[in-house]
Motif scaffolding. Sequence first.
Motif, PDB file in Angstrom:
ATOM      1  N   VAL A 117      50.023  43.121  34.209  1.00  0.00           N
ATOM      2  CA  VAL A 117      49.486  42.652  32.987  1.00  0.00           C
ATOM      3  C   VAL A 117      48.349  41.490  33.235  1.00  0.00           C
ATOM      4  CG1 VAL A 117      49.893  41.007  30.949  1.00  0.00           C
ATOM      5  CG2 VAL A 117      51.422  42.786  31.542  1.00  0.00           C
ATOM      6  N   LEU A 118      48.785  40.880  34.318  1.00  0.00           N
ATOM      7  CA  LEU A 118      47.651  39.891  34.744  1.00  0.00           C
ATOM      8  C   LEU A 118      46.353  40.875  35.279  1.00  0.00           C
ATOM      9  CD1 LEU A 118      46.699  36.981  35.105  1.00  0.00           C
ATOM     10  CD2 LEU A 118      48.135  36.915  37.424  1.00  0.00           C
ATOM     11  N   HIS A 129      41.550  41.071  34.659  1.00  0.00           N
ATOM     12  CA  HIS A 129      40.664  40.924  36.017  1.00  0.00           C
ATOM     13  C   HIS A 129      39.518  41.718  35.752  1.00  0.00           C
ATOM     14  CE1 HIS A 129      43.730  38.493  37.762  1.00  0.00           C
ATOM     15  NE2 HIS A 129      42.881  38.210  38.619  1.00  0.00           N
ATOM     16  N   ASN A 130      38.312  41.190  36.078  1.00  0.00           N
ATOM     17  CA  ASN A 130      37.095  41.941  36.216  1.00  0.00           C
ATOM     18  C   ASN A 130      36.800  42.760  37.376  1.00  0.00           C
ATOM     19  OD1 ASN A 130      34.388  42.724  34.955  1.00  0.00           O
ATOM     20  ND2 ASN A 130      33.297  41.049  35.988  1.00  0.00           N
ATOM     21  N   TRP A 131      36.331  43.927  37.218  1.00  0.00           N
ATOM     22  CA  TRP A 131      36.038  44.824  38.312  1.00  0.00           C
ATOM     23  C   TRP A 131      34.670  45.406  38.346  1.00  0.00           C
ATOM     24  CZ3 TRP A 131      34.481  50.008  38.653  1.00  0.00           C
ATOM     25  CH2 TRP A 131      34.524  50.646  39.897  1.00  0.00           C
ATOM     26  N   GLY A 132      33.983  45.335  39.548  1.00  0.00           N
ATOM     27  CA  GLY A 132      32.549  45.998  39.797  1.00  0.00           C
ATOM     28  C   GLY A 132      32.642  46.841  40.681  1.00  0.00           C
ATOM     29  N   GLN A 133      31.479  47.839  40.549  1.00  0.00           N
ATOM     30  CA  GLN A 133      31.657  48.859  41.583  1.00  0.00           C
ATOM     31  C   GLN A 133      31.209  48.499  42.879  1.00  0.00           C
ATOM     32  OE1 GLN A 133      28.841  52.120  40.336  1.00  0.00           O
ATOM     33  NE2 GLN A 133      29.279  53.371  41.997  1.00  0.00           N
ATOM     34  N   TYR A 134      30.610  47.464  43.249  1.00  0.00           N
ATOM     35  CA  TYR A 134      30.359  46.955  44.392  1.00  0.00           C
ATOM     36  C   TYR A 134      31.079  45.470  44.853  1.00  0.00           C
ATOM     37  CZ  TYR A 134      26.419  50.094  43.733  1.00  0.00           C
ATOM     38  OH  TYR A 134      25.573  51.365  43.406  1.00  0.00           O
ATOM     39  N   TRP A 165      41.364  49.149  39.289  1.00  0.00           N
ATOM     40  CA  TRP A 165      42.698  48.688  39.228  1.00  0.00           C
ATOM     41  C   TRP A 165      43.063  48.136  37.879  1.00  0.00           C
ATOM     42  CZ3 TRP A 165      45.806  47.248  44.175  1.00  0.00           C
ATOM     43  CH2 TRP A 165      45.753  48.451  45.167  1.00  0.00           C
ATOM     44  N   PRO A 166      41.894  47.023  37.434  1.00  0.00           N
ATOM     45  CA  PRO A 166      42.202  46.500  36.282  1.00  0.00           C
ATOM     46  C   PRO A 166      42.256  47.336  35.083  1.00  0.00           C
ATOM     47  CG  PRO A 166      40.667  45.111  37.741  1.00  0.00           C
ATOM     48  CD  PRO A 166      40.916  46.522  38.214  1.00  0.00           C
ATOM     49  N   LEU A 167      41.218  48.183  35.132  1.00  0.00           N
ATOM     50  CA  LEU A 167      41.338  49.306  33.977  1.00  0.00           C
ATOM     51  C   LEU A 167      42.635  50.289  33.867  1.00  0.00           C
ATOM     52  CD1 LEU A 167      39.796  50.424  31.388  1.00  0.00           C
ATOM     53  CD2 LEU A 167      38.624  52.003  33.012  1.00  0.00           C
ATOM     54  N   GLY A 168      43.084  50.535  35.188  1.00  0.00           N
ATOM     55  CA  GLY A 168      44.317  51.481  35.328  1.00  0.00           C
ATOM     56  C   GLY A 168      45.634  50.570  34.972  1.00  0.00           C
ATOM     57  N   LEU A 222      39.364  36.174  34.679  1.00  0.00           N
ATOM     58  CA  LEU A 222      39.933  36.733  33.398  1.00  0.00           C
ATOM     59  C   LEU A 222      38.918  37.153  32.381  1.00  0.00           C
ATOM     60  CD1 LEU A 222      42.909  34.304  33.442  1.00  0.00           C
ATOM     61  CD2 LEU A 222      42.710  36.387  34.756  1.00  0.00           C
ATOM     62  N   VAL A 223      39.171  38.255  31.795  1.00  0.00           N
ATOM     63  CA  VAL A 223      38.215  38.659  30.908  1.00  0.00           C
ATOM     64  C   VAL A 223      38.844  39.824  30.077  1.00  0.00           C
ATOM     65  CG1 VAL A 223      36.159  38.515  32.292  1.00  0.00           C
ATOM     66  CG2 VAL A 223      37.294  40.591  32.330  1.00  0.00           C
ATOM     67  N   LEU A 224      38.266  40.183  28.874  1.00  0.00           N
ATOM     68  CA  LEU A 224      38.792  41.146  27.885  1.00  0.00           C
ATOM     69  C   LEU A 224      38.050  42.520  28.031  1.00  0.00           C
ATOM     70  CD1 LEU A 224      39.732  38.948  24.769  1.00  0.00           C
ATOM     71  CD2 LEU A 224      41.313  39.982  26.581  1.00  0.00           C
ATOM     72  N   LYS A 225      37.580  42.709  29.233  1.00  0.00           N
ATOM     73  CA  LYS A 225      36.417  43.729  29.106  1.00  0.00           C
ATOM     74  C   LYS A 225      37.266  45.087  29.606  1.00  0.00           C
ATOM     75  CE  LYS A 225      33.495  46.053  32.653  1.00  0.00           C
ATOM     76  NZ  LYS A 225      32.966  45.731  33.942  1.00  0.00           N
ATOM     77  N   ASN A 226      38.348  45.295  29.890  1.00  0.00           N
ATOM     78  CA  ASN A 226      39.078  46.394  29.977  1.00  0.00           C
ATOM     79  C   ASN A 226      39.625  46.802  28.649  1.00  0.00           C
ATOM     80  OD1 ASN A 226      38.531  46.649  32.840  1.00  0.00           O
ATOM     81  ND2 ASN A 226      40.042  44.736  33.081  1.00  0.00           N
TER      82      ASN A 226
END
Length: 306
Positions: A51-52, A56-61, A272-275, A68-72
């Motif tokens: 859940v935590l 989290h944020n994720w970038g390709q590079y 991983w965050p989106l998954g 901590l964001v709500l992006k996903n």
Amino acid sequence: MTATAATTTAAPPAAAAASTSASAQRAPWALVLPALALFVAVLVVPLAMTVLLSFHNWGQYTGIEPVLVLKNWAEIWSDGYFLEMFVRTFRIAALATVLTALLGAPEAYILHRMRPPWKGLFLLVVLGPLLISVVARTLGWALLFGGENGVANKGLIALGLIDRPLPFMFTETGVVIALAHVMMPFMVLSVWAALQRLDPQIENAATSLGAGSLTVIGRIILPQIMPGILAGGIIVFSLSASAFATPAIIGGRRLKVASTLAYDEFLNTLNWPLGAAVAVLLLLAIVLIVVGSNALIERRYAEVFR
């Protein structure tokens, strides 16, 4: 002096009784503590970390960023692709549940009416697939489907049921059939357990009073085994919605569901965050559906037997 001595001598037994009572109250916690610690270690902690991770944020590079964001979650709710995956997941699970109920309930009733030693033998046949890996059973269905020249299509054509081969691999039909076979023992066991409380003399009494077979099944047997069917349906639906091996093998990359989508996000795109967000949302949806269905079932039967 005598009364004081009596009080003094009576105090230690009372203290001992209080100590014994306190020890008796702590004993259940001491017995439960190892199992509770194991439960927290292997289930609660990984779920909390997942859940935590979903926030989290994720970038390709840059990879996973400790922000901590709500992006996903916003991406899942705003993108119709994810909605399609979840709708497909629950549609396949619902169809597999209906199919197992239609085939498993009569199978359990026939098993219940058998006499020894045939009952034990066929019970072993029903439970036998549980001793085999889900992957092995699903690969067996992949061999049976096998495209246009598969055993299933050849058999259906030979029986005159179809004129041309049907697509089973990489379709929802194939996934539903394979899932129904994998989950069938759970439905049979649930209905069979409900049938153990059914008195055969009730059926005989109804037959002696002139009731036909359909009347006996519809008015006597079905109402009494309905709790077993509903309980089995909840089990089959939850396991089918979260299944991975069967949709991955039969559906392949052409037919994704929520579990295979989370797998791809973890191991293919490395997001991983989106998954994690997909996995957590799938878990929450299954829990809400199961809890809601169970509440409706309990309310329904509470009103019936009130």
